[in-house]
Design an enzyme around this catalytic site. Sequence first.
Site, mmCIF file in Angstrom:
data_model
loop_
_atom_site.group_PDB
_atom_site.id
_atom_site.type_symbol
_atom_site.label_atom_id
_atom_site.label_comp_id
_atom_site.label_asym_id
_atom_site.label_seq_id
_atom_site.Cartn_x
_atom_site.Cartn_y
_atom_site.Cartn_z
ATOM 1 N N TYR A 1 47.220 71.114 69.774
ATOM 2 C CA TYR A 1 47.286 71.174 68.321
ATOM 3 C C TYR A 1 46.153 70.406 67.682
ATOM 4 O O TYR A 1 45.433 69.660 68.361
ATOM 5 C CB TYR A 1 48.648 70.669 67.826
ATOM 6 C CG TYR A 1 48.833 69.158 67.841
ATOM 7 C CD1 TYR A 1 48.985 68.452 69.021
ATOM 8 C CD2 TYR A 1 48.861 68.429 66.645
ATOM 9 C CE1 TYR A 1 49.173 67.071 69.019
ATOM 10 C CE2 TYR A 1 49.043 67.053 66.634
ATOM 11 C CZ TYR A 1 49.196 66.376 67.824
ATOM 12 O OH TYR A 1 49.371 65.012 67.821
ATOM 13 N N LYS B 1 44.650 67.084 73.346
ATOM 14 C CA LYS B 1 45.624 66.932 72.246
ATOM 15 C C LYS B 1 46.787 67.906 72.428
ATOM 16 O O LYS B 1 46.894 68.922 71.744
ATOM 17 C CB LYS B 1 44.925 67.130 70.893
ATOM 18 C CG LYS B 1 45.696 66.559 69.724
ATOM 19 C CD LYS B 1 44.826 66.467 68.495
ATOM 20 C CE LYS B 1 45.569 66.094 67.242
ATOM 21 N NZ LYS B 1 46.262 64.818 67.269
ATOM 22 N N GLU C 1 45.995 52.968 72.274
ATOM 23 C CA GLU C 1 45.870 53.470 70.895
ATOM 24 C C GLU C 1 47.234 53.419 70.231
ATOM 25 O O GLU C 1 48.223 53.021 70.854
ATOM 26 C CB GLU C 1 45.316 54.899 70.902
ATOM 27 C CG GLU C 1 46.190 55.874 71.664
ATOM 28 C CD GLU C 1 45.575 57.258 71.847
ATOM 29 O OE1 GLU C 1 44.799 57.702 70.996
ATOM 30 O OE2 GLU C 1 45.900 57.895 72.877
ATOM 31 N N LEU D 1 43.053 59.580 72.882
ATOM 32 C CA LEU D 1 42.541 60.757 72.183
ATOM 33 C C LEU D 1 41.231 60.369 71.496
ATOM 34 O O LEU D 1 41.143 59.291 70.894
ATOM 35 C CB LEU D 1 43.548 61.250 71.132
ATOM 36 C CG LEU D 1 43.101 62.565 70.486
ATOM 37 C CD1 LEU D 1 43.305 63.735 71.446
ATOM 38 C CD2 LEU D 1 43.836 62.815 69.189
HETATM 39 N N1 PDD Z 1 47.305 62.392 65.442
HETATM 40 N N2 PDD Z 1 45.419 59.180 68.897
HETATM 41 C C1 PDD Z 1 46.517 59.952 68.944
HETATM 42 C C2 PDD Z 1 47.463 59.789 70.065
HETATM 43 C C3 PDD Z 1 46.750 60.913 67.929
HETATM 44 O O1 PDD Z 1 47.840 61.686 67.981
HETATM 45 C C4 PDD Z 1 45.820 61.022 66.860
HETATM 46 C C5 PDD Z 1 45.988 62.038 65.761
HETATM 47 C C6 PDD Z 1 44.696 60.179 66.855
HETATM 48 C C7 PDD Z 1 43.653 60.234 65.773
HETATM 49 O O2 PDD Z 1 42.854 61.388 65.881
HETATM 50 P P1 PDD Z 1 42.189 62.048 64.598
HETATM 51 O O3 PDD Z 1 41.372 60.995 63.938
HETATM 52 O O4 PDD Z 1 41.349 63.136 65.133
HETATM 53 O O5 PDD Z 1 43.323 62.526 63.707
HETATM 54 C C8 PDD Z 1 44.527 59.274 67.906
HETATM 55 C C9 PDD Z 1 47.562 63.421 64.438
HETATM 56 C C10 PDD Z 1 47.050 63.065 63.082
HETATM 57 C C11 PDD Z 1 49.050 63.754 64.436
HETATM 58 O O6 PDD Z 1 49.580 63.826 65.525
HETATM 59 O O7 PDD Z 1 49.643 63.969 63.377
#
Ligand code: PDD
Length: 286
Positions: free
Chosen positions: A32, A150, A182, A206
């Site tokens: 996703y 992801k 993270e 991620l």
């Molecule tokens: N989550 N780390 C994890 C485990 C994440 O699920 C996310 C993003 C990030 C940040 O990535 P980015 O800057 O590309 O959004 C880091 C999304 C926002 C979610 O699951 O809703």
Amino acid sequence: MRTVYLNGDYLPETEAKVSIFDRAFLMADGVYEVTSVLGGKLIDFDGHAVRLERSLTELDMRSPVTKDQLLEIHRELVRVNGIEDGLVYLQITRGAPDDRDFIFPDPETTPPTIVLFTQNKPGLADSPLARKGIKVISVDDLRWHRRDIKTVQLLYPSMGKMMAKKAGADDAWMVMDGYVTEGTSNNAYFIKGNRIVTRARSHDILHGITRAAVLRYAEEAQMEVEERNFTIAEAQEADEAFITSASAFVMPVVEIDGVALGDGTPGPRALRLREIYLDESRKAAI
Ligand code: PDD
């Protein structure tokens, strides 16, 4: 009612139906992306599209749409749903074979399932939480070891958020072998002096799209970046801390495992990074 996108069609949300044999439903076999929308425009669309392609490739899947089509679908959903500020959620799964089987289905006979929907979040960038900052607790990182992909396997991150909620906190930072990986749905950072410290990219985290942008803008904020492992104890002694994600942008962290950072209010550098990120992102939005 929202209009959503499913396998080539724009449909009212109640009419979009997916098979019970879909691999995402049975096996969490899907990937996703979440892209934010500010002022009706997409933030960092390119970064999300590139990471999506990488996630698919790592799992031996192919996108059912081109990058241009993906952009068109995002824009159309934002338009028909009248989204000024909000999010576009996109999911691609390995499709729905006609029975449950661990073996991957043949992509020629079982095409991927692609779903997109919008989430309306008026005032997304003007979050009261950003003025207050968030509290995090630490939890063991019990996820699988390809966190750079992801995938929709979000049970453990959900449990992490529930553990935080039960502890009276807003979110959790995950710790593996003594070092922070993270946040449950965001990347984690602390600031000491002029230096931003965050874990380096690897299979352990991620590769956040917001992370990449913020580290690029660090120089503009006259800050240095150090990508390395760090412990909860080290972060607790920092001047400031924050998280980044497509939905939270740059969000100050004011407490880690009950220890307040500085005076317990959002730090000036984190707030400055948030401001720069939002300004630059709005300028580059498409
Ligand atoms: N989550 N780390 C994890 C485990 C994440 O699920 C996310 C993003 C990030 C940040 O990535 P980015 O800057 O590309 O959004 C880091 C999304 C926002 C979610 O699951 O809703």
